[in-house]
Enzyme design. Structure first.
Site, PDB file in Angstrom:
ATOM      1  CG  ASP A  35       5.116 -16.261  -2.799  1.00  0.00           C
ATOM      2  OD1 ASP A  35       6.043 -17.888  -3.658  1.00  0.00           O
ATOM      3  OD2 ASP A  35       5.444 -15.214  -3.793  1.00  0.00           O
ATOM      4  CG  HIS A  72       7.796 -16.526  -7.201  1.00  0.00           C
ATOM      5  ND1 HIS A  72       6.342 -15.494  -5.436  1.00  0.00           N
ATOM      6  CD2 HIS A  72       8.140 -15.064  -7.401  1.00  0.00           C
ATOM      7  CE1 HIS A  72       7.741 -14.296  -6.099  1.00  0.00           C
ATOM      8  NE2 HIS A  72       8.437 -13.884  -7.186  1.00  0.00           N
ATOM      9  CB  SER A 126      11.016 -12.094  -5.823  1.00  0.00           C
ATOM     10  OG  SER A 126       9.504 -11.656  -6.595  1.00  0.00           O
TER      11      SER A 126
END
Length: 492
Positions: free
Chosen positions: A157, A127, A231
């Site tokens: 992911d 993402h 992230s």
């Protein structure tokens, strides 16, 4: 009195020696943590995280992404349609949407990444780079590199990107399965774009699932603070070794509130290897749908329904078995899987992590399950999403900017088709510009049936050499609606 004085002197000396030894032990612990045989901090010993931070920090990078402005065709409600033509007498039925061209703004964002090899391979989250047109990697010593995407996997992911560099500070990768609940870990990343930051906590849970449909979820849960921008960053143990890739936080406010989640290295290693070798992840599937037994029981109780006696309250309840799946001839609805290859599994996340991280289509596994409380064992050959054991290929030609796979048997049955290519991911490129979205099934291109990835690659190759480099696509949406799209292969 003299004897008492002597005793006091002796006692003082002993106390001084004790304090000196304590100070020496503290200094030593501050330099290198005392570890037990498993590589974790020995019980009762001081925990110093400076060693881990100093070792891992150079391997964690900032990933800056840019998504350029684009012209897109969108459907919008006509605010005057009902007013001028309330009954649809003039060919504009009530509720018909109007197509308009809109210019999307240029967007910038940032996340984190981890250098896993000295020659420039970097792992981050899918993402983070999902819609990126430009990717810049910034090291802790402020060196900057342009990066390209090697491959992505929305299911886990994870994304693998590459920079042209040599002798980069690669991190040491540890086995996340050896992590213990309560073990100290640190999270490293670039939250809120304020710069590389280290936070500390413990492993508060393993094999944690947060929902999310078909995605593989077996997270390491930690109370080390993880926020926006973390992230793709590193979760490391007290040795400074990578045990997970930070992926998400749980919060009702959008900011850190006590729980962060990281993708374990067992899954990361499998994704990286497959992306390098095949360009897509080779997923081995049991071909079942289900849930944790205890969750299933809780749902029944909440609905005031009778709860069957499964003979256990731990394991995976089988709710549905795919007709073309690996377990089609072995498992039935209401079976409970309790072990795989002799390893006990108490919940779906543990089963997913084991299969995803260790197996590929064509491998065999032994599953132990309960049927009517009777224990049974069976050995099965694992299949992929297409219901076979072949290597799943994907086309990701630069000009198309999308990933594809062949339709599986279930999709053929649902859509009443015999062949086709499913669009599994849409990036920058001609597919997006043509208005084709994920899950759209391409049936024909320039009047040629698209049965395999090779068919699409050949169609692109032929069309690109023609005077009119376009693909006339006939396809079908998951709803069953047939559509025609024009894909322009002429790069601007």
């Amino acid at each position: 009195m003299k004897k008492v004085s002597n005793y006091l002197v002796y006692a003082a000396c002993i106390v001084a020696i004790a304090f000196s030894a304590g100070a020496f032990m503290k200094v030593s612990a501050n330099q290198v943590p005392l570890l037990n045989s498993s590589g974790s901090v020995a019980p009762g010993q001081p925990v110093d995280l400076t060693y881990a931070a100093e070792k891992a920090l150079p391997s964690v990078v900032t990933v800056r992404v840019v998504t350029n402005s684009k012209t897109q065709v969108v459907e919008m409600d006509d605010p005057f349609g009902d007013f001028f033509d309330p009954f649809g007498w003039f060919g504009n039925p009530r509720g018909e949407k109007q197509k308009r061209q809109v210019q999307t703004p240029k967007r910038q964002g940032s996340g984190s990444g981890v250098i896993i090899s000295a020659d420039g391979y970097i792992v981050t989250n899918n993402h983070v780079v999902d819609e990126a047109d430009e990717i810049t990697v910034i090291l802790t010593d402020n060196r900057e590199f342009s990066a390209t995407i090697v491959g992505t996997d929305a299911t886990s992911d994870l994304a693998l990107i590459k920079v042209s560099g040599k002798n980069l500070p690669a991190i040491t990768i540890a086995d996340s399965q050896k992590l213990k609940i309560g073990e100290w870990v640190i999270a490293i990343g670039n939250p809120f774009s304020i710069g590389t930051t280290v936070t500390a906590g413990i492993v508060s849970a393993k094999a944690r699932s947060m929902g999310g449909g078909n995605s593989v979820q077996s997270f390491i849960q930690t109370d080390a603070a993880i926020n926006r921008g973390n992230s793709g960053g590193a979760l490391v143990n007290t040795n400074g070794e990578l045990v997970g890739i930070n992926a998400m936080l749980y919060s009702e406010t959008g900011s850190y509130s006590g729980y962060g989640f990281a993708i374990p290295t067992t899954i990361m290693n499998k994704v990286v290897d497959d992306l390098k070798q095949y360009g897509t992840v080779q997923r081995a599937l049991l071909g079942i749908q289900g849930s944790d037994v205890n969750n299933y029981i809780d749902n029944l109780k909440a609905q005031n329904k009778e709860v069957p006696d499964f003979g256990t309250v731990e394991g995976i309840y089988v709710d549905k078995v795919d007709e073309e799946g690996s377990c089609a001839d072995v498992l039935k609805k209401e079976d409970v899987i309790i072990a795989i290859d002799g390893k006990a599994v108490t919940k779906m996340a543990e089963l997913q992590e084991y299969l995803f991280g260790n197996k590929k289509p064509g491998d065999k596994v032994t599953i132990t399950f309960l049927r009517n409380k009777n224990k049974k064992t069976a050995t099965i050959e694992l299949k992929n999403a297409q219901g076979n054991t072949k290597v799943v290929k994907q086309a990701d030609m630069d000009v198309l900017g999308a990933n594809f796979r062949e339709v599986n048997e279930q999709e053929k049955k649902d859509l009443k088709i015999n062949y086709g290519l499913v669009v599994t991911k849409v990036n920058k490129g001609a597919i997006r510009e043509a208005g084709i979205v994920e899950k759209f099934v391409i049936l024909n291109a320039n009047d040629q049936p698209m049965k395999t990835i090779d068919d699409l690659q050949e169609a692109v190759k032929t069309a690109s050499k023609s005077k009119d480099p376009v693909l006339m696509i006939k396809g079908i949406f998951p709803s069953g609606k047939v559509a025609y799209k024009v894909v322009n292969l002429q790069e601007e």
